[in-house]
Design a protein around this motif. Structure first.
Motif, PDB file in Angstrom:
ATOM      1  N   TRP A  98       0.840  -1.198   0.000  1.00 23.05           N
ATOM      2  CA  TRP A  98       0.000   0.000   0.000  1.00 23.05           C
ATOM      3  C   TRP A  98       0.869   1.239   0.000  1.00 23.05           C
ATOM      4  O   TRP A  98       1.903   1.295   0.659  1.00 23.05           O
ATOM      5  CB  TRP A  98      -0.909   0.040   1.229  1.00 23.05           C
ATOM      6  CG  TRP A  98      -1.736   1.292   1.233  1.00 23.05           C
ATOM      7  CD1 TRP A  98      -2.913   1.502   0.589  1.00 23.05           C
ATOM      8  CD2 TRP A  98      -1.415   2.526   1.873  1.00 23.05           C
ATOM      9  NE1 TRP A  98      -3.347   2.794   0.787  1.00 23.05           N
ATOM     10  CE2 TRP A  98      -2.432   3.445   1.574  1.00 23.05           C
ATOM     11  CE3 TRP A  98      -0.353   2.950   2.662  1.00 23.05           C
ATOM     12  CZ2 TRP A  98      -2.442   4.746   2.039  1.00 23.05           C
ATOM     13  CZ3 TRP A  98      -0.346   4.264   3.127  1.00 23.05           C
ATOM     14  CH2 TRP A  98      -1.385   5.145   2.823  1.00 23.05           C
ATOM     15  N   VAL A 102       1.966   5.643  -6.571  1.00 17.75           N
ATOM     16  CA  VAL A 102       1.821   4.410  -7.347  1.00 17.75           C
ATOM     17  C   VAL A 102       3.207   3.804  -7.505  1.00 17.75           C
ATOM     18  O   VAL A 102       4.020   4.293  -8.294  1.00 17.75           O
ATOM     19  CB  VAL A 102       1.171   4.684  -8.720  1.00 17.75           C
ATOM     20  CG1 VAL A 102       1.033   3.384  -9.503  1.00 17.75           C
ATOM     21  CG2 VAL A 102      -0.178   5.367  -8.549  1.00 17.75           C
ATOM     22  N   VAL A 104       4.976  -0.006  -7.995  1.00 23.48           N
ATOM     23  CA  VAL A 104       4.725  -1.415  -8.291  1.00 23.48           C
ATOM     24  C   VAL A 104       6.040  -2.178  -8.213  1.00 23.48           C
ATOM     25  O   VAL A 104       7.030  -1.788  -8.828  1.00 23.48           O
ATOM     26  CB  VAL A 104       4.090  -1.587  -9.692  1.00 23.48           C
ATOM     27  CG1 VAL A 104       3.912  -3.056 -10.031  1.00 23.48           C
ATOM     28  CG2 VAL A 104       2.757  -0.851  -9.762  1.00 23.48           C
ATOM     29  N   HIS A 123     -10.980  -1.083  -6.692  1.00 20.98           N
ATOM     30  CA  HIS A 123     -10.297   0.006  -5.989  1.00 20.98           C
ATOM     31  C   HIS A 123     -11.095   0.439  -4.753  1.00 20.98           C
ATOM     32  O   HIS A 123     -11.602   1.569  -4.698  1.00 20.98           O
ATOM     33  CB  HIS A 123     -10.092   1.194  -6.931  1.00 20.98           C
ATOM     34  CG  HIS A 123      -9.255   0.868  -8.123  1.00 20.98           C
ATOM     35  ND1 HIS A 123      -7.880   0.854  -8.062  1.00 20.98           N
ATOM     36  CD2 HIS A 123      -9.595   0.514  -9.385  1.00 20.98           C
ATOM     37  CE1 HIS A 123      -7.409   0.515  -9.255  1.00 20.98           C
ATOM     38  NE2 HIS A 123      -8.421   0.303 -10.065  1.00 20.98           N
ATOM     39  N   ARG A 160      -5.859   8.780 -11.839  1.00 18.91           N
ATOM     40  CA  ARG A 160      -5.166   7.899 -10.905  1.00 18.91           C
ATOM     41  C   ARG A 160      -5.418   6.420 -11.213  1.00 18.91           C
ATOM     42  O   ARG A 160      -4.479   5.614 -11.228  1.00 18.91           O
ATOM     43  CB  ARG A 160      -5.625   8.229  -9.477  1.00 18.91           C
ATOM     44  CG  ARG A 160      -5.094   7.348  -8.396  1.00 18.91           C
ATOM     45  CD  ARG A 160      -3.634   7.599  -8.128  1.00 18.91           C
ATOM     46  NE  ARG A 160      -3.198   6.837  -6.975  1.00 18.91           N
ATOM     47  CZ  ARG A 160      -2.214   7.166  -6.194  1.00 18.91           C
ATOM     48  NH1 ARG A 160      -1.530   8.263  -6.425  1.00 18.91           N
ATOM     49  NH2 ARG A 160      -1.888   6.419  -5.180  1.00 18.91           N
ATOM     50  N   CYS A 163      -3.626   5.367 -14.276  1.00 17.05           N
ATOM     51  CA  CYS A 163      -2.209   5.247 -13.951  1.00 17.05           C
ATOM     52  C   CYS A 163      -1.934   3.920 -13.243  1.00 17.05           C
ATOM     53  O   CYS A 163      -0.986   3.207 -13.583  1.00 17.05           O
ATOM     54  CB  CYS A 163      -1.774   6.423 -13.079  1.00 17.05           C
ATOM     55  SG  CYS A 163      -0.092   6.301 -12.463  1.00 17.05           S
ATOM     56  N   GLU A 164      -2.741   3.590 -12.254  1.00 17.78           N
ATOM     57  CA  GLU A 164      -2.541   2.337 -11.519  1.00 17.78           C
ATOM     58  C   GLU A 164      -2.711   1.117 -12.424  1.00 17.78           C
ATOM     59  O   GLU A 164      -1.933   0.175 -12.349  1.00 17.78           O
ATOM     60  CB  GLU A 164      -3.504   2.245 -10.339  1.00 17.78           C
ATOM     61  CG  GLU A 164      -3.095   3.114  -9.186  1.00 17.78           C
ATOM     62  CD  GLU A 164      -3.936   2.869  -7.949  1.00 17.78           C
ATOM     63  OE1 GLU A 164      -4.777   1.944  -7.936  1.00 17.78           O
ATOM     64  OE2 GLU A 164      -3.743   3.631  -6.982  1.00 17.78           O
ATOM     65  N   GLU A 165      -3.727   1.137 -13.241  1.00 18.64           N
ATOM     66  CA  GLU A 165      -3.970   0.001 -14.141  1.00 18.64           C
ATOM     67  C   GLU A 165      -2.789  -0.177 -15.096  1.00 18.64           C
ATOM     68  O   GLU A 165      -2.340  -1.291 -15.338  1.00 18.64           O
ATOM     69  CB  GLU A 165      -5.281   0.187 -14.900  1.00 18.64           C
ATOM     70  CG  GLU A 165      -6.518   0.156 -14.029  1.00 18.64           C
ATOM     71  CD  GLU A 165      -6.762  -1.177 -13.347  1.00 18.64           C
ATOM     72  OE1 GLU A 165      -6.376  -2.216 -13.905  1.00 18.64           O
ATOM     73  OE2 GLU A 165      -7.359  -1.183 -12.257  1.00 18.64           O
ATOM     74  N   LEU A 168       0.248  -1.487 -13.133  1.00 21.21           N
ATOM     75  CA  LEU A 168       0.126  -2.918 -12.820  1.00 21.21           C
ATOM     76  C   LEU A 168       0.415  -3.776 -14.043  1.00 21.21           C
ATOM     77  O   LEU A 168       1.027  -4.828 -13.949  1.00 21.21           O
ATOM     78  CB  LEU A 168      -1.250  -3.226 -12.245  1.00 21.21           C
ATOM     79  CG  LEU A 168      -1.481  -2.704 -10.836  1.00 21.21           C
ATOM     80  CD1 LEU A 168      -2.955  -2.863 -10.437  1.00 21.21           C
ATOM     81  CD2 LEU A 168      -0.571  -3.385  -9.829  1.00 21.21           C
TER      82      LEU A 168
END
Length: 174
Positions: A98, A102, A104, A123, A160, A163-165, A168
Motif C-alpha cells: 500500500w 503508485v 509497483v 479500488h 489515478r 495510472c494504476e492500471e 500494474l
C-alpha cells in the motif's frame, strides 16, 4: 462552527499524517525490492486536493456559518467513520504494497484478500476516499466543499486509476 467539528477535521488530518508515515515506510520497502514509481505528475494535485478538503471544511463552516443539522450530520459522521474503517482495511490488506504513490514491485501478485477479494470492486480505497470526501464536509453542512471535492476527486480518480492500471500491467513479469 463547533469545537467538535474542528476536532473531527483535525483528527482526519492526523490520520492523513499517519498514512504518510506508513506510505514512506512502504515506499522504502517497495523500492528496495525493485519497485517502480508511476504517475508522479498527478501526485501533487492529489495532495493539494486532500489538503483543500480539510481546509475547505473549516473555512466554509466558519466563514459561511454552516450549522450542524443532526438529521444530516449524524449519518454523515457515521459515513466518515465507516470510510476510515474501509481505508485502514485496505491499508492492512495491501500491507507493504500500500502507498499513497503508485509504486509497483515487479513480480508480486495482486492482493486478493480483505476488500480486494471482491472482484467487482477493484479500488475499494477510492470508495473510502469518495465517501469521506463527501461526508466529512456534510457533517457540518459544508455542501460547497463536498460538491467541489467530489467533482475534482472524480476527475483525479480517472487519472489515478488509469495510472494504476497501466502501472500494474507494466509492472507484471513478462
Amino acid at each position: 462552527m463547533s469545537f467538535w467539528y474542528v476536532l473531527l477535521v483535525l483528527l482526519v488530518g492526523v490520520e492523513r499524517l499517519a498514512e504518510l508515515v506508513v506510505a514512506r515506510r512502504n515506499a522504502r520497502w517497495s523500492l528496495a525490492r525493485g519497485g517502480r514509481t508511476f504517475g508522479a505528475g498527478h501526485y501533487p494535485w492529489m495532495v493539494a486536493l486532500h489538503t483543500g478538503l480539510l481546509a475547505g471544511c473549516l473555512l466554509e463552516t466558519g466563514l459561511l456559518d454552516r450549522p450542524f443539522t443532526p438529521a444530516l450530520g449524524w449519518p454523515m459522521l457515521a459515513l466518515v467513520v465507516a470510510a476510515q474503517g474501509l481505508r485502514w482495511w485496505c491499508i492492512t490488506a495491501l500491507g507493504p504494497q500500500w502507498n499513497t504513490k503508485v509504486i509497483v514491485v515487479p513480480g508480486l501478485p495482486l492482493v486478493t484478500r480483505g476488500p480486494y477479494r471482491l472482484r467487482w470492486l477493484r479500488h475499494p480505497n477510492y470508495v473510502a476516499v469518495a465517501v469521506e470526501g463527501a461526508a466529512l464536509p456534510l457533517v457540518h453542512g459544508a455542501w460547497i466543499t463536498a460538491l467541489t471535492f467530489t467533482t475534482l476527486n472524480a476527475a483525479l480518480m480517472v487519472v489515478r486509476i488509469r495510472c494504476e492500471e497501466r502501472a500494474l500491467t507494466l509492472g507484471e513479469p513478462t
